[in-house]
Enzyme design. Structure first.
Site, mmCIF file in Angstrom:
data_model
loop_
_atom_site.group_PDB
_atom_site.id
_atom_site.type_symbol
_atom_site.label_atom_id
_atom_site.label_comp_id
_atom_site.label_asym_id
_atom_site.label_seq_id
_atom_site.Cartn_x
_atom_site.Cartn_y
_atom_site.Cartn_z
ATOM 1 N N LYS A 26 -24.877 -19.620 57.640
ATOM 2 C CA LYS A 26 -24.767 -18.262 59.066
ATOM 3 C C LYS A 26 -25.419 -18.229 59.960
ATOM 4 C CE LYS A 26 -22.507 -17.584 54.732
ATOM 5 N NZ LYS A 26 -21.885 -19.149 54.520
ATOM 6 N N ASP A 36 -31.908 -12.387 50.091
ATOM 7 C CA ASP A 36 -30.814 -12.683 49.988
ATOM 8 C C ASP A 36 -30.595 -12.022 51.187
ATOM 9 O OD1 ASP A 36 -28.878 -13.985 51.166
ATOM 10 O OD2 ASP A 36 -27.418 -14.745 49.441
ATOM 11 N N TYR A 91 -23.041 -10.628 47.221
ATOM 12 C CA TYR A 91 -22.305 -11.943 47.991
ATOM 13 C C TYR A 91 -21.536 -12.865 46.864
ATOM 14 C CZ TYR A 91 -20.552 -16.716 48.747
ATOM 15 O OH TYR A 91 -19.647 -18.147 49.104
ATOM 16 N N ARG A 148 -35.464 -36.398 49.273
ATOM 17 C CA ARG A 148 -34.772 -35.762 47.932
ATOM 18 C C ARG A 148 -36.216 -35.311 47.907
ATOM 19 N NH1 ARG A 148 -35.493 -36.482 43.280
ATOM 20 N NH2 ARG A 148 -34.940 -39.154 43.636
HETATM 21 C C1 LIG Z 1 -24.999 -13.203 52.301
HETATM 22 C C2 LIG Z 1 -24.927 -14.406 51.885
HETATM 23 N N1 LIG Z 1 -25.528 -15.388 50.756
HETATM 24 C C3 LIG Z 1 -24.862 -16.246 49.848
HETATM 25 C C4 LIG Z 1 -23.740 -17.291 50.717
HETATM 26 C C5 LIG Z 1 -23.788 -19.122 50.570
HETATM 27 O O1 LIG Z 1 -23.997 -19.875 51.319
HETATM 28 P P1 LIG Z 1 -23.413 -21.146 50.848
HETATM 29 O O2 LIG Z 1 -22.282 -20.891 51.643
HETATM 30 O O3 LIG Z 1 -23.771 -21.849 52.547
HETATM 31 O O4 LIG Z 1 -23.323 -22.211 49.931
HETATM 32 C C6 LIG Z 1 -23.098 -16.693 51.678
HETATM 33 C C7 LIG Z 1 -21.830 -17.275 51.993
HETATM 34 O O5 LIG Z 1 -20.969 -16.143 52.782
HETATM 35 C C8 LIG Z 1 -23.371 -15.303 51.956
HETATM 36 O O6 LIG Z 1 -22.697 -14.914 52.344
#
Ligand SMILES: Cc1ncc(COP(=O)(O)O)c(C=O)c1O
Length: 380
Positions: A198, A173, A101, A47
């Site tokens: 991803k 992001d 997202y 952790r």
């Molecule tokens: C662009 C983007 N950022 C963040 C996330 C969140 O990631 P996680 O599902 O691994 O928590 C996603 C999930 O689809 C995403 O497409």
């Protein structure tokens, strides 16, 4: 390791630690959650984000994003919320791009106010609109480019310059681009985030996230992260490390497949719109060319027929909610990632019920085009 010359080399070698026991070429998996505390410089504990497998994969990701330090988390959302709540406090204000997202959008609109943090969502992509939203207590600007699901491109250098001149931290992001196509720290951004679920994971069998920044900022994030507890276990760290070794070749194949597919779709009479930054018809194509070294494996398009009927006719491309895997997948943002957003908000964001988002895999481009063609023409 010697100074790597390219991202492909960094993918394979950065972060690696020698297996001094068996002399194997891969990092061993250290599963312990209890470590000796005597005569050691660092007290290891999963952790605390400081076990060997956590560090090895974090160092690889930091090298790929050209950052000083990285941390890996148990999901992309754990990375995002930990970063937000380690930087923001009651009374602060943050600015977010509206075209985010869906999960991030939902977290912002549902969580921040409960902790007395104010926010503004910006519909426009222009830095001028972000500037207008700056308040004396603005501490953070959060962007996502290319954005999910409409592949909009925001000028990373313009946003980071604006933020710097107002002493505001910037967070991006970078999931859709991956570190192979875009390195925002080099464009002045302070903090880069990934849903490692991803492209970094890349095989649709992992859930993880990553944050990359300077030593100083990462220390601040780490100090809160050990309380929030979203660390990643050793086996997943190893799988992620193994996956990233092929990130560069996977993403290059996905870039070239996505461009070929978007050109095919653009010329098809049953498709009304194609959103892909690599197309010269994309409104921010020149900006994308300036700040990205590849346009990515994600594209969206609108069909003129029933989208569910079309998706069911596909034989190779699977209906699935996630993205970035070696296999091509397709999804309806209105029914999945953006389903929690109100109809009004969806309409404002341009997410229609006819919109489909394609995550292009590493299969042969002609096979994928053939699959789409047969499903569009109803010959299946
Ligand atoms: C662009 C983007 N950022 C963040 C996330 C969140 O990631 P996680 O599902 O691994 O928590 C996603 C999930 O689809 C995403 O497409």
């Amino acid at each position: 390791m010697n100074q790597p010359t390219s991202q492909a080399t960094t993918c394979v070698h950065a972060g690696s630690q020698k297996d001094t026991t068996a002399k194997g070429v891969n990092t061993p998996i250290f599963t312990s959650s209890a470590y000796d505390y005597l005569d050691v410089d660092v007290h290891a504990y999963p952790r605390y984000f400081n076990t060997i497998n956590q560090q090895v994969v974090s160092d690889k990701i930091a090298a790929l994003e050209k950052g000083e330090k990285a941390m890996v988390f148990s999901s992309g959302m754990a990375a995002i919320t930990t970063a937000l709540f380690s930087i923001l406090k009651t009374g602060d204000h943050a600015i977010f791009q509206n075209d985010l997202y869906g999960g991030t959008h939902h977290a912002v609109t549902n969580e921040l106010s409960r902790f007395g943090i104010k926010y503004t969502l910006i519909n426009s992509l222009s830095a001028e609109e972000f500037e207008k939203a700056i308040l004396p207590n603005t501490k953070l600007i959060f962007i996502e480019t290319p954005s999910n699901p409409l592949l909009k491109i925001i000028d990373i250098s313009a946003i980071s310059a604006l933020a710097k001149s107002n002493s505001i931290l910037t967070l991006i992001d970078n999931t859709f681009a991956s570190p192979i196509n875009q390195n925002p720290l080099e464009l002045g951004i302070d903090i880069v985030l990934h849903s490692g679920t991803k492209y970094l994971g890349g095989h649709s069998d992992l859930c993880c996230g990553a944050v990359i920044s300077s030593e100083e900022i990462m220390h601040k994030i780490w100090s809160s992260a050990i309380h929030f507890g979203g660390s990643l276990d050793a086996q997943s760290c190893y799988l992620l490390e193994r996956s990233i070794k092929t990130l560069s070749i996977r993403v290059k194949q996905q870039n070239s497949n996505a461009l070929a597919i978007s050109k095919f779709l653009e010329s098809h009479k049953k498709i009304s719109n194609v959103y892909y930054p690599g197309l010269s018809t994309h409104p921010q194509h020149h900006l994308a060319s300036r700040q990205m070294s590849g346009y990515g494996g994600m594209l969206s398009f609108e069909v003129t027929t029933d989208p569910d009927v079309f998706v069911k006719k596909l034989k190779l491309i699977a209906p699935a909610m996630s993205l970035g895997g070696v296999e091509s997948t397709i999804t309806s943002p209105a029914q999945t990632s953006h389903s929690k957003i109100s109809e009004e908000e969806k309409e404002k964001a341009g997410i229609s019920n006819y919109l489909l988002r394609l995550s292009v895999g590493i299969e042969d481009a002609d096979d994928l085009i053939n699959d789409l063609d047969l499903a569009l023409n109803g010959n299946t």
